[in-house]
Motif scaffolding. Sequence first.
Motif, PDB file in Angstrom:
ATOM      1  N   HIS A   1       0.948 -10.756  -2.984  1.00  0.00           N
ATOM      2  CA  HIS A   1       1.424 -11.343  -4.241  1.00  0.00           C
ATOM      3  C   HIS A   1       0.549 -10.902  -5.415  1.00  0.00           C
ATOM      4  O   HIS A   1       1.054 -10.351  -6.409  1.00  0.00           O
ATOM      5  CB  HIS A   1       1.428 -12.872  -4.109  1.00  0.00           C
ATOM      6  N   GLU A   2      -0.752 -11.135  -5.325  1.00  0.00           N
ATOM      7  CA  GLU A   2      -1.651 -10.797  -6.439  1.00  0.00           C
ATOM      8  C   GLU A   2      -1.739  -9.285  -6.638  1.00  0.00           C
ATOM      9  O   GLU A   2      -1.843  -8.810  -7.765  1.00  0.00           O
ATOM     10  CB  GLU A   2      -3.027 -11.420  -6.231  1.00  0.00           C
ATOM     11  N   GLY A   3      -1.660  -8.540  -5.536  1.00  0.00           N
ATOM     12  CA  GLY A   3      -1.618  -7.084  -5.648  1.00  0.00           C
ATOM     13  C   GLY A   3      -0.369  -6.617  -6.389  1.00  0.00           C
ATOM     14  O   GLY A   3      -0.413  -5.657  -7.156  1.00  0.00           O
ATOM     15  N   GLY A   4       0.759  -7.319  -6.162  1.00  0.00           N
ATOM     16  CA  GLY A   4       2.001  -6.986  -6.860  1.00  0.00           C
ATOM     17  C   GLY A   4       1.878  -7.156  -8.362  1.00  0.00           C
ATOM     18  O   GLY A   4       2.259  -6.269  -9.142  1.00  0.00           O
ATOM     19  N   HIS A   5       1.325  -8.301  -8.789  1.00  0.00           N
ATOM     20  CA  HIS A   5       1.087  -8.499 -10.228  1.00  0.00           C
ATOM     21  C   HIS A   5       0.215  -7.371 -10.775  1.00  0.00           C
ATOM     22  O   HIS A   5       0.489  -6.812 -11.837  1.00  0.00           O
ATOM     23  CB  HIS A   5       0.324  -9.810 -10.482  1.00  0.00           C
ATOM     24  N   SER A   6      -0.843  -7.059 -10.037  1.00  0.00           N
ATOM     25  CA  SER A   6      -1.842  -6.097 -10.507  1.00  0.00           C
ATOM     26  C   SER A   6      -1.281  -4.682 -10.618  1.00  0.00           C
ATOM     27  O   SER A   6      -1.556  -3.974 -11.591  1.00  0.00           O
ATOM     28  CB  SER A   6      -3.060  -6.116  -9.580  1.00  0.00           C
ATOM     29  N   ILE A   7      -0.493  -4.268  -9.626  1.00  0.00           N
ATOM     30  CA  ILE A   7       0.091  -2.920  -9.661  1.00  0.00           C
ATOM     31  C   ILE A   7       1.059  -2.794 -10.841  1.00  0.00           C
ATOM     32  O   ILE A   7       1.028  -1.803 -11.586  1.00  0.00           O
ATOM     33  CB  ILE A   7       0.806  -2.595  -8.335  1.00  0.00           C
TER      34      ILE A   7
END
Length: 186
Positions: A16-22
């Motif tokens: 989830h947080e990786g998705g926001h970040s990418i």
Amino acid sequence: YHPATRERAAWKTSIHEGGHSIVRAVLYGADSIAEINTFGGGEGGWMEKNFAVEGQDMYYDTRAGIKEIAVSLGGHLAEMRHIHKSANGASMDFKQARQVAQTMLIDGSMPDIAPIALITNPSTGQIEMSEDKKRELEKKTDFIMEYAGWIANKILEKNEAVHLEVAKALQENKDMHMDGKTFADM
């Protein structure tokens, strides 16, 4: 928690947080991420923005608003791509994204979108709107959300390998934390 449950929660939060970040990195640059954090062994988390980066101003035009909505939806969409279900925490992301979309449509702060409603009391945010205008607002909000979601999905699709690399590194870090430099280097 059972260790297997904690590991699943940690992976879901990392995705989830990786998705926001990418999504944010593609739209604003890799250095636009200050850090990625989680808490409770993966029960929740957040991505900290680096506001020192140029081009971070919200609400200066429609493009800026749509970019912010795409970033908000990036976590949920990443979960749907890799886990096929979304966590409860995504509801706050949806709420934030809808608020940005509705603000774009209501207050006229975006020069390229005509306001749908008249704010009758700026101190309380009271809005005067007919039933027809409310339906128009919902329809246009849904369109903006779908468009921003399409953008976020395309970004996640084209950057899937690095997204999974970021999620794995975040999950494997004992603190489930990643600073902005480590993220940008990936």
